[in-house]
Design a protein around this motif. Sequence first.
Motif, PDB file in Angstrom:
ATOM      1  N   SER A 205       4.803  -5.439 -10.263  1.00  0.00           N
ATOM      2  CA  SER A 205       3.991  -4.273 -10.626  1.00  0.00           C
ATOM      3  C   SER A 205       2.520  -4.584 -10.363  1.00  0.00           C
ATOM      4  N   LEU A 206       1.899  -3.831  -9.440  1.00  0.00           N
ATOM      5  CA  LEU A 206       0.516  -4.056  -9.034  1.00  0.00           C
ATOM      6  C   LEU A 206      -0.319  -2.800  -9.287  1.00  0.00           C
ATOM      7  N   TYR A 207      -1.612  -2.997  -9.455  1.00  0.00           N
ATOM      8  CA  TYR A 207      -2.485  -1.827  -9.572  1.00  0.00           C
ATOM      9  C   TYR A 207      -3.754  -2.031  -8.764  1.00  0.00           C
ATOM     10  N   LEU A 208      -4.379  -0.913  -8.388  1.00  0.00           N
ATOM     11  CA  LEU A 208      -5.644  -0.947  -7.649  1.00  0.00           C
ATOM     12  C   LEU A 208      -6.527   0.194  -8.138  1.00  0.00           C
ATOM     13  N   SER A 383       0.405   1.137  -8.957  1.00  0.00           N
ATOM     14  CA  SER A 383      -0.375   2.127  -9.708  1.00  0.00           C
ATOM     15  C   SER A 383      -1.759   2.172  -9.063  1.00  0.00           C
ATOM     16  N   VAL A 384      -2.064   3.255  -8.382  1.00  0.00           N
ATOM     17  CA  VAL A 384      -3.387   3.424  -7.772  1.00  0.00           C
ATOM     18  C   VAL A 384      -4.117   4.503  -8.559  1.00  0.00           C
ATOM     19  N   LYS A 389     -10.479   3.850 -14.245  1.00  0.00           N
ATOM     20  CA  LYS A 389      -9.385   4.486 -14.980  1.00  0.00           C
ATOM     21  C   LYS A 389      -8.186   3.540 -15.131  1.00  0.00           C
ATOM     22  N   THR A 390      -8.446   2.274 -15.389  1.00  0.00           N
ATOM     23  CA  THR A 390      -7.342   1.317 -15.496  1.00  0.00           C
ATOM     24  C   THR A 390      -6.448   1.584 -16.700  1.00  0.00           C
ATOM     25  N   ALA A 391      -6.908   2.385 -17.641  1.00  0.00           N
ATOM     26  CA  ALA A 391      -6.066   2.737 -18.787  1.00  0.00           C
ATOM     27  C   ALA A 391      -4.835   3.530 -18.351  1.00  0.00           C
ATOM     28  N   GLN A 398      -0.375  -6.100 -12.548  1.00  0.00           N
ATOM     29  CA  GLN A 398      -1.362  -7.097 -12.157  1.00  0.00           C
ATOM     30  C   GLN A 398      -2.270  -6.525 -11.070  1.00  0.00           C
ATOM     31  N   PRO A 399      -3.533  -6.942 -11.035  1.00  0.00           N
ATOM     32  CA  PRO A 399      -4.440  -6.409 -10.003  1.00  0.00           C
ATOM     33  C   PRO A 399      -3.991  -6.826  -8.610  1.00  0.00           C
ATOM     34  N   ALA A 400      -4.001  -5.870  -7.681  1.00  0.00           N
ATOM     35  CA  ALA A 400      -3.653  -6.150  -6.291  1.00  0.00           C
ATOM     36  C   ALA A 400      -4.877  -6.670  -5.557  1.00  0.00           C
TER      37      ALA A 400
END
Length: 886
Positions: A205-208, A383-384, A389-391, A398-400
């Motif tokens: 699971s990654l987010y940007l 999750s982009v 808006k990281t909430a 985890q950060p990409a």
Amino acid sequence: MMHVGSNREKTGKTGFAHFFEHMSFNDSENTPQGANRKLIPEWGGERNGSTWSDGTVYYEVVPKDAFDKILWIDSDRLGYMINTVTKEALEAEKQVVKNEKRERVDNAPYGYTDEIIRSNLYPKEHPYNWTVIGSLPDLQAATLEDVKEFYEQYYGANNATLVIAGDIDVKQAKAKVQQWFGEIRKGPPVQPLKPMPVTLAQTKSLYLEDNFARLPELRMVFPTVENYHRDMYALQMLGELLSGSRKSPLYRIIVEEKKLAPGVSSSQDSDELAGQFVFRVRANAETDLDEVKASIEAGLTRFEKEGFTDSELQRVKAEKETSLYQGISTVLDKAFTLAGDNEFIGDPAYIIKSAKLTQAVTREDIIRVYNQYIKGKNYVMTSVVPKGKTALVVEGSQPATVWQEQIVAGVQNENVSRGQEAHVEKTPTKHDRSEPPFGERPLFKMPEVWQAKAGNGLSILGLENNEIPLVNFDITIPGGHSFDPLQKAGTASLMCQLMMQGTANRTPAALEEAIGLLGSSITVHCANEEIRLSASCLARNFGATFALAQEMLLQPRWDVAEYERLKKALETNLKGSEANAPAIAARTFNKLLYGQEHIFGTPVAGTLQTTATITLDDLKNYYSSCISPSRASFHIAGAVQKEQVLNTIQSLENAWQPKTVSGPAMGAPKQAPAGNVYFVDFPGAKQSVLYAGRLALAATDRNSNNLDFVNEVLGGGSSGKLFQTLRIEKGYTYGAYSFVNKMKVQSPFMVTTSVRSNVTLPSLQIIQTILGGYGQNFSDQEVMITQNKVLKSNTLAYESLGAKLGVLQQISKYGKSIKFIEEDQQELMNMSLADFKSAINTYLKEGDMIYLVVGDQATQLEEVKRLKGKVILLDLQGNPVQLDGR
């Protein structure tokens, strides 16, 4: 088609297959420098190339008289280009490709998502671990030796498929192929790559935080099977069953019940070595993606419990059948299909087998592939979200890591020139590789158009074409956006969307199913000056499809729940458009051209402000006052005869009663002052979107054709001066074009391009210089090029059913004759050099233009201030902002 894509690249040299495709268009031993991009459009043809994970395709569509010439250019590119590559050309093309990446990835919302998914779905040693376009540092590091090594390894005749489709003599064509391609080297063996499917040991699971995104987006990607694998067909249908209709579990939960997003998609994407099944939801603003993820899981649980009906499976198969015919409707479509299947499966006729495999998919197959590839399996999730808006990201993400280019003010980095044409000793050949002459000049002749008039005032125009068993038709009703109340702009567009959501006698789901079971499509669309109900269907289903279209037109449902859903979706989409620099530029430029008091100064879909107060009653009022057959037209093209058409639409003539329609009076446009330069801040932009233009004339003006003709050499495609200068000579952009909009009211002439940020000022100066000298520099040579280009391009411009329908639409909207294309051709041939110069001096004076920049204010505004003209800063809505110092 070459069997080489990004899957043949090496780590540290990513993007090279795509980059080499670009290099291949530049020069070869026996053709002039840049011949492909310049000469083919001047011959009246179309050309381009494309690279993907597994292959590269080069394609051209030309008039019949250029058949020998296109074999000459294509064969010279394959066999005799490598010795002409220079360091200067290499460096210049790097900038073009990097600009393409900036435009499509770096400057686009959600542009980095593919990179994140690939790097986490596939191991580092897997050929799909990197994106097709690659990384900017890798591109910049490419050398002449890299180019030559790649060519020697992969660009041999044994690694290619050539397809010729069209009006040819087969025996003669084979002889020509032997003549032009027969001496090209075979090349070393290119070993086929075996399928390399992957599995995941755990879910990732990654987010940007995306600088340009305005809405949160969730994707879940499951590893599956490669292209041509038997399970691919069942997985494709699974995607449609999970989200492709109103009965689909994901749609019902995410869109209807939870109201989290305007839509949801699930699809199977297969490549040569592996495949992936993708769920995607771009949610409403401020939506927590944990809730979206939970809703997808709930949808899958519902699918496991409830399954799907036989009619849903029948719908998917019917739609696949229609899509198959649409996929081979033009000679280019046929060529793509034949080449791809020959190169990757060794069977150019594989489409026949593919159709049978699709129709043979069973309920058991779909349940099996769901359990085998989706249920309980690990996946990559992204999750982009908008900046800050990281909430909203899925908990535990985890950060990409992605590489992002930094733009520094005042630094015109990578300012390169293409250099002189290479002078090389030509490779000896038995056959003379000089440019061959044209064949007999073709001229487009209008197909037979039939006309009729219904008793209720409806005009009817048809064109029979029996090559494939498809029919396209539309009902066009004048008015559209031009009848919108200014303070409620977007009313007509929203009404059109609601007209597709069921009828008085059918729920939205029932209507969708009825259309889908026929394999048909029916849409209602709003444009500036008309509303158009459009349909496409198998010829055998024309009558049933028309009956549904009539029901949609005359018996709207006015469903309150659907209205509320569409209103929310519109709000989400309008909010999302704030992340799209080209959309911002187009919207703002129209406002500058027409003024805020003119309806065309506002988008067809409206704005967040104008749509906020639209009610369901507003939609009903628009329908009751503006939808009438009295000035409407019915257009049809395809495998259906006039008699059958008239018999079928008799029911519409009887049921649709005419009434007087009068739209609101439109005032005169109030264009912004000529010479002004407007700047919209798009913070962090890697590119600047540039517009230049002015209001010119209406499509009904007697000089309308003349303006179209004089624009051809300026900005009509890759042979135009704008493209040749800004892309080919300077490497500032991926493309630069100019065009004239067509409407009954005064319409604009526009120049558009997107350039890398640090060349914003010089690009504007180049546009000003080209426009300023265009009339003076226009000569008899440009007259000849224009005549040749337009006359010959007509022979291929009206091949598809959609293009044929467009001919009928022009006849009815502008009152043109049924032979208007032939008449326009004669008008062009009668134009003198003085006529061309008169049109240029009347409509294309540089001093009459206004300019717009959508880019990074922090680094580019001070540079733009050096341009002649007053600089005015605008906000995202196109309203002036106080600008200190000027």
